[in-house]
Design an enzyme around this catalytic site. Structure first.
Site, PDB file in Angstrom:
ATOM      1  N   HIS A  42       1.310  -9.480   5.072  1.00  0.00           N
ATOM      2  CA  HIS A  42       1.164  -9.796   4.101  1.00  0.00           C
ATOM      3  C   HIS A  42       0.071 -10.445   3.826  1.00  0.00           C
ATOM      4  O   HIS A  42       1.205 -12.337   3.556  1.00  0.00           O
ATOM      5  CB  HIS A  42       1.736  -9.242   3.168  1.00  0.00           C
ATOM      6  CG  HIS A  42       2.166  -8.860   2.915  1.00  0.00           C
ATOM      7  ND1 HIS A  42       3.456  -7.516   4.104  1.00  0.00           N
ATOM      8  CD2 HIS A  42       2.980  -6.472   2.124  1.00  0.00           C
ATOM      9  CE1 HIS A  42       3.779  -6.666   3.659  1.00  0.00           C
ATOM     10  NE2 HIS A  42       3.486  -6.010   1.997  1.00  0.00           N
ATOM     11  N   GLU A 118      -4.477  -7.571   4.847  1.00  0.00           N
ATOM     12  CA  GLU A 118      -4.178  -7.473   3.506  1.00  0.00           C
ATOM     13  C   GLU A 118      -5.226  -6.207   2.631  1.00  0.00           C
ATOM     14  O   GLU A 118      -6.002  -5.928   3.125  1.00  0.00           O
ATOM     15  CB  GLU A 118      -5.336  -9.235   3.083  1.00  0.00           C
ATOM     16  CG  GLU A 118      -5.773  -9.367   1.434  1.00  0.00           C
ATOM     17  CD  GLU A 118      -4.006  -9.517   0.649  1.00  0.00           C
ATOM     18  OE1 GLU A 118      -2.906 -10.127   1.033  1.00  0.00           O
ATOM     19  OE2 GLU A 118      -3.955  -9.109  -0.639  1.00  0.00           O
ATOM     20  N   ASP A 143      -2.569  -0.997   4.419  1.00  0.00           N
ATOM     21  CA  ASP A 143      -0.915  -1.140   4.391  1.00  0.00           C
ATOM     22  C   ASP A 143      -0.344  -1.841   5.284  1.00  0.00           C
ATOM     23  O   ASP A 143       0.039  -1.991   6.737  1.00  0.00           O
ATOM     24  CB  ASP A 143      -0.892   0.204   4.079  1.00  0.00           C
ATOM     25  CG  ASP A 143       0.927  -0.118   3.359  1.00  0.00           C
ATOM     26  OD1 ASP A 143       1.639  -1.345   3.094  1.00  0.00           O
ATOM     27  OD2 ASP A 143       2.204   0.850   4.011  1.00  0.00           O
ATOM     28  N   GLY A 144       0.651  -3.369   5.187  1.00  0.00           N
ATOM     29  CA  GLY A 144       0.893  -4.070   6.047  1.00  0.00           C
ATOM     30  C   GLY A 144       2.568  -3.903   6.249  1.00  0.00           C
ATOM     31  O   GLY A 144       2.796  -3.472   7.377  1.00  0.00           O
ATOM     32  N   ASP A 164       5.629 -10.610   4.329  1.00  0.00           N
ATOM     33  CA  ASP A 164       5.384 -12.075   3.605  1.00  0.00           C
ATOM     34  C   ASP A 164       5.122 -10.995   2.225  1.00  0.00           C
ATOM     35  O   ASP A 164       4.213 -10.734   1.344  1.00  0.00           O
ATOM     36  CB  ASP A 164       5.089 -13.026   3.691  1.00  0.00           C
ATOM     37  CG  ASP A 164       4.959 -14.023   2.476  1.00  0.00           C
ATOM     38  OD1 ASP A 164       5.576 -13.454   1.271  1.00  0.00           O
ATOM     39  OD2 ASP A 164       3.805 -14.462   1.987  1.00  0.00           O
TER      40      ASP A 164
HETATM   41  N1  SAM Z   1       1.444 -14.968   3.718  1.00  0.00           N
HETATM   42  C1  SAM Z   1       0.442 -15.337   2.228  1.00  0.00           C
HETATM   43  C2  SAM Z   1       1.297 -16.854   2.557  1.00  0.00           C
HETATM   44  O1  SAM Z   1       2.225 -17.224   3.323  1.00  0.00           O
HETATM   45  O2  SAM Z   1      -0.025 -17.647   2.718  1.00  0.00           O
HETATM   46  C3  SAM Z   1       0.581 -15.097   0.625  1.00  0.00           C
HETATM   47  C4  SAM Z   1       0.886 -13.543   1.003  1.00  0.00           C
HETATM   48  S1  SAM Z   1       0.977 -13.084  -0.588  1.00  0.00           S
HETATM   49  C5  SAM Z   1       2.995 -13.335  -1.169  1.00  0.00           C
HETATM   50  C6  SAM Z   1       1.958 -11.571  -0.339  1.00  0.00           C
HETATM   51  C7  SAM Z   1       0.152 -10.497   0.263  1.00  0.00           C
HETATM   52  O3  SAM Z   1       0.397  -9.356   0.230  1.00  0.00           O
HETATM   53  C8  SAM Z   1      -0.849 -10.419  -1.747  1.00  0.00           C
HETATM   54  O4  SAM Z   1      -1.755 -11.405  -1.560  1.00  0.00           O
HETATM   55  C9  SAM Z   1      -0.656  -8.689  -1.868  1.00  0.00           C
HETATM   56  O5  SAM Z   1      -2.128  -8.740  -2.321  1.00  0.00           O
HETATM   57  C10 SAM Z   1      -0.860  -8.432  -0.528  1.00  0.00           C
HETATM   58  N2  SAM Z   1       0.296  -7.146  -0.160  1.00  0.00           N
HETATM   59  C11 SAM Z   1       0.769  -6.352  -1.371  1.00  0.00           C
HETATM   60  N3  SAM Z   1       1.040  -5.292  -0.750  1.00  0.00           N
HETATM   61  C12 SAM Z   1       1.101  -5.277   0.318  1.00  0.00           C
HETATM   62  C13 SAM Z   1       1.100  -4.208   1.263  1.00  0.00           C
HETATM   63  N4  SAM Z   1       1.243  -2.664   1.418  1.00  0.00           N
HETATM   64  N5  SAM Z   1      -0.192  -4.573   2.423  1.00  0.00           N
HETATM   65  C14 SAM Z   1      -0.535  -5.171   2.614  1.00  0.00           C
HETATM   66  N6  SAM Z   1      -1.133  -6.168   1.810  1.00  0.00           N
HETATM   67  C15 SAM Z   1       0.129  -6.347   0.321  1.00  0.00           C
END
Ligand code: SAM
Length: 280
Positions: A42, A118, A143-144, A164
């Site tokens: 994520h 992302e 999807d992460g 995350d």
């Molecule tokens: N890891 C980043 C950092 O430390 O800078 C911050 C990440 S932020 C907390 C969570 C991110 O996950 C968001 O940008 C959101 O759009 C993305 N997201 C939400 N669901 C997701 C999924 N199923 N797969 C991938 N990304 C996803």
């Protein structure tokens, strides 16, 4: 629809904890010459403008990274993390905050690899652009959680996985455990680092109980709270769960947390802790 945008929260106390742990794990992995793989499930946008509308609206970074990055008595252990911040703010004014992919990009070596995922339609193109000239990185809109099955184990058989999610949906608390279980089945020697917010303590207790029930060994919990637990809305604390932590990590965080807590929470509320919740 995804509504969470990390730009509102970049550089807050939770990011400080997460990115401190991230930089210490990467630094430990670099002690061996063999290249390794970094999977960020994520990843977010990568770079956050702190003078931008989103960060200014919440001002969270003012109670986070702003309080520590130029402190003369900052412990040496924070330098790799601060180096990544300085690389984006060369004139000494804090204008940009690096998210996890940019911290990893700064710290990884030429032969290490990054896989970044992302899903958000606005953040994905920003992240892709950041890495357009970096041959070490692959950026996918995917999807992460799925990546924990499809990208593991890495060919190098050494690596760190950062998980995350935004915890926008209650199901994330179960999805992270299932994802870790899938990932660990394929890559049992990998380091897995999971970030969590404490909004309702009960949710974290359940998540940890589910994680312990998987039978996975060697789990470390690191937590930093700005306020005591509460049943009101809002995050009071955050933590990192690290599976297969580098052997020095617990001791390093025991050294750093008193300093971080004192600087980030000058009122002295909240707490900090390092616990080996499942032994090796
Ligand atoms: N890891 C980043 C950092 O430390 O800078 C911050 C990440 S932020 C907390 C969570 C991110 O996950 C968001 O940008 C959101 O759009 C993305 N997201 C939400 N669901 C997701 C999924 N199923 N797969 C991938 N990304 C996803």
């Amino acid at each position: 629809m995804l509504s969470y945008r990390h730009s509102f929260h970049a550089g807050n106390h939770a990011d400080v904890l997460k990115h401190t742990v991230l930089s210490l794990i990467i630094t430990a992995l670099k002690e061996k010459e063999k290249p390794f793989f970094y999977l960020d499930t994520h990843a977010g946008a990568g770079r956050y403008q702190l003078s931008g509308e989103h960060a200014e609206r919440t001002g969270e970074y003012l109670e986070g990274i702003s309080r520590i990055w130029q402190q003369p008595d900052a412990p040496e252990l924070l330098q790799p993390y601060f180096d990544a911040i300085r690389a984006l703010n060369r004139n000494g004014t804090l204008r940009y905050y690096p998210g996890s992919p940019l911290i990893a990009r700064h710290l990884l070596r030429e032969d290490d690899k990054l896989q970044l995922t992302e899903l958000h339609s606005s953040d994905y193109p920003l992240l892709r652009n950041e890495f357009s000239k970096d041959d070490r990185a692959r950026v996918d809109r995917a999807d992460g959680y799925q990546q924990l099955k499809s990208k593991l184990p890495p060919p190098s058989r050494r690596g760190l996985v950062l998980i995350d999610p935004p915890y926008e949906m209650k199901s994330d608390y179960q999805a992270v455990v299932k994802g870790i279980q899938e990932g660990h089945k394929r890559f049992g020697t990998g380091v897995f680092a999971l970030w969590y917010p404490v909004v309702l303590r009960q949710q974290i207790k359940h998540m940890l109980r589910d994680l312990e029930a998987t039978g996975i060994r060697n789990i470390l919990q690191i937590e930093l709270a700005a306020r005591p637990d509460s049943d009101q809305r809002g995050m009071t604390a955050s933590g990192m769960i690290v599976i297969n932590p580098p052997w020095k990590l617990a001791q390093q965080m025991n050294t750093l947390l008193p300093w971080l807590h004192q600087k980030l929470v000058p009122t002295g509320t909240g707490h900090y802790a390092v616990n080996q919740i499942v032994p090796e």
